[in-house]
Write a protein that holds these residues in place. Structure first.
Motif, PDB file in Angstrom:
ATOM      1  N   TYR A   1       0.628  -1.295  -0.049  1.00 37.67           N
ATOM      2  CA  TYR A   1       0.086  -0.120  -0.036  1.00 37.67           C
ATOM      3  C   TYR A   1       0.806   1.138   0.154  1.00 37.67           C
ATOM      4  N   LEU A   2       1.796   1.263   0.781  1.00 38.69           N
ATOM      5  CA  LEU A   2       2.621   2.466   0.964  1.00 38.69           C
ATOM      6  C   LEU A   2       3.543   2.631  -0.260  1.00 38.69           C
ATOM      7  N   ASN A   3       3.516   1.610  -0.988  1.00 35.43           N
ATOM      8  CA  ASN A   3       4.533   1.646  -2.248  1.00 35.43           C
ATOM      9  C   ASN A   3       3.685   2.316  -3.124  1.00 35.43           C
ATOM     10  N   PHE A   4       2.274   1.699  -3.173  1.00 37.56           N
ATOM     11  CA  PHE A   4       1.402   2.215  -4.258  1.00 37.56           C
ATOM     12  C   PHE A   4       0.977   3.864  -4.283  1.00 37.56           C
ATOM     13  N   VAL A   5       0.677   4.184  -3.023  1.00 35.94           N
ATOM     14  CA  VAL A   5       0.466   5.606  -2.500  1.00 35.94           C
ATOM     15  C   VAL A   5       1.500   6.654  -2.572  1.00 35.94           C
ATOM     16  N   ALA A   6       2.671   6.172  -2.193  1.00 36.85           N
ATOM     17  CA  ALA A   6       3.955   7.141  -1.995  1.00 36.85           C
ATOM     18  C   ALA A   6       5.157   6.458  -2.327  1.00 36.85           C
ATOM     19  N   PRO A   7       5.352   5.904  -3.606  1.00 40.16           N
ATOM     20  CA  PRO A   7       6.596   5.196  -3.970  1.00 40.16           C
ATOM     21  C   PRO A   7       7.997   5.860  -3.865  1.00 40.16           C
TER      22      PRO A   7
ATOM     23  N   LEU B   1     -18.183   2.932  -5.516  1.00 37.71           N
ATOM     24  CA  LEU B   1     -17.550   4.309  -6.167  1.00 37.71           C
ATOM     25  C   LEU B   1     -16.390   3.618  -6.984  1.00 37.71           C
ATOM     26  N   LEU B   2     -15.766   2.470  -6.832  1.00 42.40           N
ATOM     27  CA  LEU B   2     -14.847   1.950  -7.731  1.00 42.40           C
ATOM     28  C   LEU B   2     -15.598   1.575  -8.854  1.00 42.40           C
ATOM     29  N   GLN B   3     -16.790   0.998  -8.635  1.00 40.43           N
ATOM     30  CA  GLN B   3     -17.426   0.494 -10.129  1.00 40.43           C
ATOM     31  C   GLN B   3     -17.643   1.624 -11.000  1.00 40.43           C
ATOM     32  N   LEU B   4     -17.818   2.814 -10.457  1.00 38.36           N
ATOM     33  CA  LEU B   4     -17.973   4.090 -11.277  1.00 38.36           C
ATOM     34  C   LEU B   4     -17.084   4.229 -12.356  1.00 38.36           C
ATOM     35  N   THR B   5     -15.690   3.991 -11.887  1.00 40.90           N
ATOM     36  CA  THR B   5     -14.543   4.159 -12.788  1.00 40.90           C
ATOM     37  C   THR B   5     -14.506   3.278 -14.073  1.00 40.90           C
TER      38      THR B   5
ATOM     39  N   GLU C   1     -11.885   7.280   1.854  1.00 35.72           N
ATOM     40  CA  GLU C   1     -11.976   8.829   1.304  1.00 35.72           C
ATOM     41  C   GLU C   1     -10.683   9.124   0.663  1.00 35.72           C
ATOM     42  N   ASN C   2      -9.517   8.801   1.268  1.00 34.70           N
ATOM     43  CA  ASN C   2      -8.326   9.095   0.648  1.00 34.70           C
ATOM     44  C   ASN C   2      -7.775   8.433  -0.651  1.00 34.70           C
ATOM     45  N   MET C   3      -8.344   7.038  -0.440  1.00 33.84           N
ATOM     46  CA  MET C   3      -8.277   6.152  -1.700  1.00 33.84           C
ATOM     47  C   MET C   3      -8.959   6.628  -2.806  1.00 33.84           C
ATOM     48  N   TRP C   4     -10.138   7.345  -2.612  1.00 38.91           N
ATOM     49  CA  TRP C   4     -11.109   7.469  -3.838  1.00 38.91           C
ATOM     50  C   TRP C   4     -10.434   8.855  -4.545  1.00 38.91           C
ATOM     51  N   GLN C   5      -9.979   9.751  -3.721  1.00 42.86           N
ATOM     52  CA  GLN C   5      -9.089  10.908  -4.346  1.00 42.86           C
ATOM     53  C   GLN C   5      -8.062  10.247  -4.932  1.00 42.86           C
ATOM     54  N   LEU C   6      -7.300   9.452  -4.590  1.00 40.28           N
ATOM     55  CA  LEU C   6      -6.293   8.775  -5.470  1.00 40.28           C
ATOM     56  C   LEU C   6      -6.801   8.326  -6.693  1.00 40.28           C
ATOM     57  N   ALA C   7      -8.050   7.747  -6.594  1.00 44.85           N
ATOM     58  CA  ALA C   7      -8.466   6.816  -7.839  1.00 44.85           C
ATOM     59  C   ALA C   7      -8.781   8.093  -8.729  1.00 44.85           C
ATOM     60  N   LEU C   8      -9.333   9.321  -8.398  1.00 41.10           N
ATOM     61  CA  LEU C   8      -9.569  10.250  -9.444  1.00 41.10           C
ATOM     62  C   LEU C   8      -8.352  10.740  -9.946  1.00 41.10           C
TER      63      LEU C   8
END
Length: 461
Positions: A319-325, A402-406, A446-453
């Motif tokens: 997770y950490l590598n994905f959001v802040a490599p 929310l993920l389904q929307l993408t 909430e933070n994961m959705w902002q990352l998805a956007l």
């Protein structure tokens, strides 16, 4: 040999030690194992219970147990004078430490000595003390029965935990009544832990913060037995509750303050560090999270953790590598491989499966891999339909939508942001679930959705 090679059989050990697998060799091996075991057992008498890694009560209880053993041996040998002194000393220490069971045993020994020596005055005083101690012990044992009944029901299975929820109010009420009759530390400890258990299961994390704060206040005021109350347990629950209640900055401050209380060789240190790491991840302090992750992975005792615990740390690293490599570089090939092995990490239906499924989806969203995303969407639907039907799993269901929307909106970030707003607002109003409905958000949805956007933003030319 047996310690370093877990899978070695008796026949293999006999062959390596004696050169054959005959009946004689196997008998010799059994006798050797028995002698080694007895030698190891003899070392139990020399364990150092003053080690700070042990719960605080152990050193005091062990002193009582040693005295009881010595006094009992001497009494059986007819040495009344010395055994009386040892029993009296044990009674005093047991009373100071509120080890009622050991106090009762000491008084029983003294009763025997005074009865056999016809010391009427001492005998009368002892049986009066014994009656009082036995009355306290009876209440303590009933409190213990209630507590361990609840503990037994604290299963990994969600269904059984939810059954426990219906019984816990009665358990707490019964233990409160016992505490009114016998305000000993043992009854208090069971009541304190039952309250924490109930609050944790229903997700009342503000309640846990109040309970742990009250206990800390009582301890500081000298109203809790310093020989019995283990503050580390209180610290652990306080930090955990601050994480779940989203009081992140206060939780980070407390975690930094409490960390030194846990010895880095203990399993509790690693569990405490998990909560500390998650506080940093939830607060978006990824540099701090990377420091904590490195501390855990560099700990020489990491390799002694159970496989499941090591795999949780691997998931945190992913997770950490994905959001802040930039804070924790991992080769792309390694990360891609990790995506394929993660599903094996958690086979129970409440653990980290949701976190694994979400990370996989985000990984393929970053790649715009529609085929894999469709496959993961189907997996999310099936998982939600089977395991996330409870009301307390609402946060996960909302985030799955929310993920389904993408995918359904063809990665259109503007449409996804607009259509996702009502779901996001509802998500923000939905509290974290209790442990009876366990599901770990390594990073808040909430933070994961902002990352998805962000991942769907068109690349700048």
């Amino acid at each position: 040999m047996l310690q370093t090679r877990d899978n070695i059989t008796t026949l293999q050990a006999a062959r390596e030690l004696y050169g054959s697998t005959s009946a004689v060799s196997q008998t010799a091996l059994r006798k050797l194992k028995s002698r080694v075991q007895l030698k190891l057992f003899s070392h139990l008498f020399f364990l150092d219970y003053t080690d700070a890694r042990h719960p605080v009560y152990r050193r005091y209880e062990q002193e009582c147990l040693d005295l009881l053993y010595q006094a009992g041996v001497l009494l059986r040998e007819g040495e009344y004078v010395v055994s009386e002194k040892l029993y009296r000393r044990c009674q005093r220490l047991a009373s100071e430490g509120e080890f009622t069971q050991h106090e009762v045993t000491s008084l029983l020994g003294l009763r025997q000595i005074y009865a056999e020596q016809r010391q009427v005055g001492h005998y009368r005083r002892v049986i009066k003390q014994l009656a009082q101690a036995e009355n306290l012990l009876q209440n303590e044992q009933e409190a213990s029965r209630i507590f361990w009944e609840a503990k037994m029901m604290l299963s990994d299975q969600v269904r059984i935990r939810q059954q426990l929820l219906t019984k816990l109010p009665e358990f707490v009420q019964q233990t409160e009544a016992l505490y009114q009759r016998a305000a000993t530390f043992r009854v208090y400890d069971h009541l304190y832990k039952l309250r924490l258990m109930q609050q944790e299961l229903i997700g009342d994390y503000e309640g846990i913060i109040r309970t742990t704060s009250e206990s800390e206040t009582l301890w500081e005021a000298g109203k809790l037995n310093a020989k019995r109350f283990d503050r580390r347990y209180n610290m652990f629950y306080s930090v955990f509750a601050h994480l779940q209640a989203r009081r992140l900055q206060e939780g980070l401050r407390l975690a930094a303050q409490y960390l030194s209380a846990f010895h880095r060789s203990s399993g509790n240190w690693f569990v405490f560090m998990e909560h500390y790491l998650l506080l940093a991840m939830h607060a978006g302090e990824y540099r701090k999270a990377a420091e904590l992750l490195k501390m855990a992975l560099d700990n020489p005792f990491f390799s002694k953790l159970r496989t499941a615990a090591q795999q949780r740390w691997e998931l945190y690293r992913a997770y950490l590598n994905f959001v802040a490599p930039e804070n924790l570089p991992v080769r792309n090939l390694h990360f891609a491989q990790l995506m394929h092995v993660l599903p094996e990490y958690s086979r129970d239906k409440q653990g980290l499966n949701v976190a694994i499924l979400i990370l996989q989806f985000m990984y393929y969203l970053k790649q715009r891999n529609l085929e894999e995303l469709l496959s993961r969407l189907e997996g999310l639907r099936k998982y939600a339909g089977t395991h996330l039907r409870e009301a307390a799993a609402l946060r996960s269901r909302l985030f799955f939508r929310l993920l389904q929307l993408t995918v359904t909106e063809n990665f259109d970030v503007v449409v996804c942001r607009r259509k996702g707003q009502p779901l996001l607002a509802k998500l923000a109003q939905t509290p974290m679930p209790g442990e009876a409905f366990a599901g770990t958000e390594i990073i808040p949805y909430e933070n994961m959705w902002q990352l998805a956007l962000q991942l769907m933003q068109p690349e700048q030319s």
